[in-house]
Design an enzyme around this catalytic site. Structure first.
Site, PDB file in Angstrom:
ATOM      1  N   ASN A  69       0.840  -1.204   0.000  1.00  0.00           N
ATOM      2  CA  ASN A  69       0.000   0.000   0.000  1.00  0.00           C
ATOM      3  C   ASN A  69       0.869   1.247   0.000  1.00  0.00           C
ATOM      4  O   ASN A  69       2.095   1.158   0.031  1.00  0.00           O
ATOM      5  CB  ASN A  69      -0.965  -0.021   1.196  1.00  0.00           C
ATOM      6  CG  ASN A  69      -0.203  -0.067   2.501  1.00  0.00           C
ATOM      7  OD1 ASN A  69       0.543   0.855   2.837  1.00  0.00           O
ATOM      8  ND2 ASN A  69      -0.359  -1.172   3.249  1.00  0.00           N
ATOM      9  N   ASP A  84      -4.153  -6.300   4.999  1.00  0.00           N
ATOM     10  CA  ASP A  84      -5.212  -7.093   5.625  1.00  0.00           C
ATOM     11  C   ASP A  84      -5.286  -8.503   5.056  1.00  0.00           C
ATOM     12  O   ASP A  84      -5.848  -9.397   5.674  1.00  0.00           O
ATOM     13  CB  ASP A  84      -6.562  -6.387   5.432  1.00  0.00           C
ATOM     14  CG  ASP A  84      -6.641  -5.111   6.260  1.00  0.00           C
ATOM     15  OD1 ASP A  84      -6.102  -5.112   7.383  1.00  0.00           O
ATOM     16  OD2 ASP A  84      -7.206  -4.114   5.777  1.00  0.00           O
ATOM     17  N   LYS A 144       8.112 -18.038 -10.060  1.00  0.00           N
ATOM     18  CA  LYS A 144       7.417 -16.863 -10.589  1.00  0.00           C
ATOM     19  C   LYS A 144       6.179 -17.288 -11.392  1.00  0.00           C
ATOM     20  O   LYS A 144       6.257 -18.229 -12.183  1.00  0.00           O
ATOM     21  CB  LYS A 144       8.403 -16.095 -11.480  1.00  0.00           C
ATOM     22  CG  LYS A 144       7.897 -14.760 -11.932  1.00  0.00           C
ATOM     23  CD  LYS A 144       8.946 -14.055 -12.782  1.00  0.00           C
ATOM     24  CE  LYS A 144       8.275 -12.946 -13.568  1.00  0.00           C
ATOM     25  NZ  LYS A 144       9.142 -12.461 -14.636  1.00  0.00           N
ATOM     26  N   PHE A 175      -4.193   3.228  14.637  1.00  0.00           N
ATOM     27  CA  PHE A 175      -4.418   4.252  13.625  1.00  0.00           C
ATOM     28  C   PHE A 175      -5.609   3.833  12.770  1.00  0.00           C
ATOM     29  O   PHE A 175      -5.837   2.644  12.569  1.00  0.00           O
ATOM     30  CB  PHE A 175      -3.183   4.416  12.733  1.00  0.00           C
ATOM     31  CG  PHE A 175      -2.222   5.441  13.272  1.00  0.00           C
ATOM     32  CD1 PHE A 175      -1.549   5.219  14.465  1.00  0.00           C
ATOM     33  CD2 PHE A 175      -2.008   6.629  12.597  1.00  0.00           C
ATOM     34  CE1 PHE A 175      -0.682   6.166  14.975  1.00  0.00           C
ATOM     35  CE2 PHE A 175      -1.137   7.582  13.095  1.00  0.00           C
ATOM     36  CZ  PHE A 175      -0.468   7.353  14.287  1.00  0.00           C
ATOM     37  N   LYS A 194     -13.224   1.099  15.994  1.00  0.00           N
ATOM     38  CA  LYS A 194     -11.934   0.418  16.082  1.00  0.00           C
ATOM     39  C   LYS A 194     -11.409   0.425  17.506  1.00  0.00           C
ATOM     40  O   LYS A 194     -10.893  -0.563  18.005  1.00  0.00           O
ATOM     41  CB  LYS A 194     -10.927   1.132  15.165  1.00  0.00           C
ATOM     42  CG  LYS A 194     -10.341   0.217  14.136  1.00  0.00           C
ATOM     43  CD  LYS A 194      -9.642   0.976  13.050  1.00  0.00           C
ATOM     44  CE  LYS A 194     -10.361   0.745  11.748  1.00  0.00           C
ATOM     45  NZ  LYS A 194      -9.675   1.318  10.610  1.00  0.00           N
ATOM     46  N   LYS A 225     -10.991  -3.191  19.242  1.00  0.00           N
ATOM     47  CA  LYS A 225      -9.605  -3.631  19.398  1.00  0.00           C
ATOM     48  C   LYS A 225      -9.031  -3.258  20.774  1.00  0.00           C
ATOM     49  O   LYS A 225      -7.833  -3.407  21.007  1.00  0.00           O
ATOM     50  CB  LYS A 225      -8.741  -3.066  18.281  1.00  0.00           C
ATOM     51  CG  LYS A 225      -9.251  -3.498  16.896  1.00  0.00           C
ATOM     52  CD  LYS A 225      -8.244  -3.290  15.813  1.00  0.00           C
ATOM     53  CE  LYS A 225      -8.841  -3.618  14.448  1.00  0.00           C
ATOM     54  NZ  LYS A 225      -7.848  -3.673  13.388  1.00  0.00           N
TER      55      LYS A 225
HETATM   56  O1  C5P Z   1      -8.910  -2.354  11.018  1.00  0.00           O
HETATM   57  P1  C5P Z   1      -7.824  -1.574  10.386  1.00  0.00           P
HETATM   58  O2  C5P Z   1      -6.842  -2.409   9.632  1.00  0.00           O
HETATM   59  O3  C5P Z   1      -8.286  -0.406   9.552  1.00  0.00           O
HETATM   60  O4  C5P Z   1      -7.070  -0.906  11.637  1.00  0.00           O
HETATM   61  C1  C5P Z   1      -5.911  -0.160  11.485  1.00  0.00           C
HETATM   62  C2  C5P Z   1      -5.088  -0.353  12.689  1.00  0.00           C
HETATM   63  O5  C5P Z   1      -4.898  -1.747  12.928  1.00  0.00           O
HETATM   64  C3  C5P Z   1      -3.686   0.216  12.550  1.00  0.00           C
HETATM   65  O6  C5P Z   1      -3.270   0.668  13.822  1.00  0.00           O
HETATM   66  C4  C5P Z   1      -2.878  -0.993  12.093  1.00  0.00           C
HETATM   67  O7  C5P Z   1      -1.519  -0.881  12.445  1.00  0.00           O
HETATM   68  C5  C5P Z   1      -3.557  -2.128  12.803  1.00  0.00           C
HETATM   69  N1  C5P Z   1      -3.542  -3.422  12.086  1.00  0.00           N
HETATM   70  C6  C5P Z   1      -2.846  -4.476  12.611  1.00  0.00           C
HETATM   71  N2  C5P Z   1      -2.835  -5.699  11.984  1.00  0.00           N
HETATM   72  C7  C5P Z   1      -3.507  -5.875  10.839  1.00  0.00           C
HETATM   73  C8  C5P Z   1      -4.233  -4.798  10.285  1.00  0.00           C
HETATM   74  C9  C5P Z   1      -4.232  -3.589  10.928  1.00  0.00           C
HETATM   75  O8  C5P Z   1      -2.222  -4.321  13.650  1.00  0.00           O
HETATM   76  N3  C5P Z   1      -3.483  -7.048  10.239  1.00  0.00           N
END
Ligand code: C5P
Length: 399
Positions: free
Chosen positions: A203, A272, A282, A316, A330, A334
């Site tokens: 990203n 994600d 490859k 974040f 969130k 979390k």
């Molecule tokens: O749910 P989302 O991915 O939007 O949340 C963002 C937050 O979750 C950020 O703080 C990111 O570092 C954390 N995150 C994480 N592990 C993941 C995805 C996101 O720690 N697999």
């Protein structure tokens, strides 16, 4: 505070006289060091009269061979205004051929840099690279401001106003140690999830926000561990950087380093989804459509939320809509203490930018808007709020 004011050779040098006077009015001791070029613009006598102290001008016309070392040790903060393009280059590369540049290397305290130059010189990649190096060392950069420049052009390059520089000096000098004894664990940057041995999913995260947080925490006395995805940024001085690539690697390092951390900040833009099993050859180009099946990555933040103990946990949220609502969701799902929410897509904040504009959503129910500022400034506001939040949570716990 005992402040060393380094004056570079630009037309804005005359404004440094006003800065010196302002700092004196605010009750600080000011001692001035001028480069050779600065003396072509303003005479040392101006500063000597304003500060009531001797002005350092020449490395070799000195009373003792180690005067620059003694001067460095006697002062709490070094401010450089105006910092010309040449001076920034010298500082960035550690060249030490006059009193100011030599003193800079000998100085171990906080440094504030206020650049001033022509807009094209400021925007030149060489200057921008030097800027990044200085920021990476934890120095606070104030300005430059936008407006009419002495060269007749208009744009970024004016020295910041003396009041703004004086404010930055006081802020930098005032909170050097409020994170002392604290270990702060920060994740930054994107992750890369391989599709095959040469391709990956990733990203647009630049890592700048996470790095600014690491720099700010280190400047305030914390032990900082920065677990970083692949980024184009210099490792900040005094910070332990652990490079990782994938979400799985990041998770592993987070839990390996969690022990002593009292504050954990997840600024990384973790992918994600990933390919659970990466082919070892490859993928071949074909005329037909292909599809890949992606599995969710481990949600590091959610896992931390379950195991956080009495640590402060900060997530974040980069959103394209319903910013606060999403951030609050969130925070709750979390188990975070704070979620830093910013709108992404479109404007010049968030990903890749040097600036940001955020809302801090707190466990207490508060939401604090931080208007557009440099990521370093935002990082400091985040730590200010975290320290306040910790006091509030402790007080609530005691009751
Ligand atoms: O749910 P989302 O991915 O939007 O949340 C963002 C937050 O979750 C950020 O703080 C990111 O570092 C954390 N995150 C994480 N592990 C993941 C995805 C996101 O720690 N697999």
């Amino acid at each position: 505070m005992k402040i060393l004011l380094g004056v570079g050779g630009g037309i804005a040098a005359y404004k440094a006289a006003e800065l010196a006077r302002l700092l004196m009015e605010r009750g600080h001791d000011v001692e001035v060091v001028m480069t050779g070029a600065a003396q072509d613009f303003v005479r040392p006598l101006t500063f000597a009269a304003l500060t009531g102290r001797k002005v350092h001008t020449d490395l070799f016309a000195i009373e003792s061979a180690i005067e620059h070392i003694a001067v460095a040790e006697e002062h709490d903060l070094l401010a450089i205004a105006p910092a010309t393009a040449d001076l920034m280059a010298k500082l960035a590369h550690g060249q030490a051929d006059d009193f100011l540049s030599t003193l800079y290397l000998a100085f171990t305290g906080p440094v504030v840099v206020a650049p001033a130059m022509n807009v094209n010189m400021w925007e030149h990649p060489a200057t921008q690279k030097n800027l990044e190096t200085l920021q990476g060392r934890g120095h606070r950069v104030v300005g430059p401001a936008e407006g009419y420049l002495a060269c007749g052009m208009t744009g970024l390059g004016r020295l910041a106003e003396p009041e703004a520089i004086a404010d930055a000096i006081e802020r930098e000098g005032g909170k050097r140690s409020d994170l002392e004894g604290e270990t702060v664990l920060i994740t930054a940057g994107p992750t890369q999830e391989p599709l095959d041995p040469v391709r990956y999913l990733s990203n647009r995260s630049s890592g700048k926000m996470g790095y600014a947080l690491a720099v700010a925490a280190a400047a305030r006395g914390a032990d900082v561990v920065l677990i970083s995805g692949p980024v184009q940024l210099a490792p900040p001085r005094g910070v332990k950087v652990i490079p990782v690539r994938t979400a799985v690697e990041m998770r592993e390092q987070v839990f390996l380093n969690l022990g002593p951390a009292g504050i954990v900040i997840k600024a990384a833009a973790v992918a994600d989804f990933h390919l659970a099993r990466v082919p070892d050859q490859k993928l071949k180009k074909t005329a037909a459509r292909i599809s890949v099946e992606l599995d969710p990555t481990p949600d590091i933040l959610a896992e931390l939320g379950r195991e956080k103990g009495d640590r402060l946990l900060i997530g974040f949220a980069a959103e394209t809509q319903n910013l606060q609502q999403e951030a609050r969701r969130k925070l709750e799902t979390k188990n975070c203490d704070m979620v830093v929410a910013n709108l992404v897509g479109g404007n010049d904040t968030g990903f890749e930018s040097d600036q940001n504009e955020v809302v801090l959503v707190l466990r207490t129910g508060e939401a604090i808007s931080v208007s557009r500022a440099s990521k370093r400034e935002i990082a400091d506001r985040i730590f200010d709020q975290l320290l306040k939040l910790r006091l509030t949570l402790h007080a609530a716990h005691e009751r």
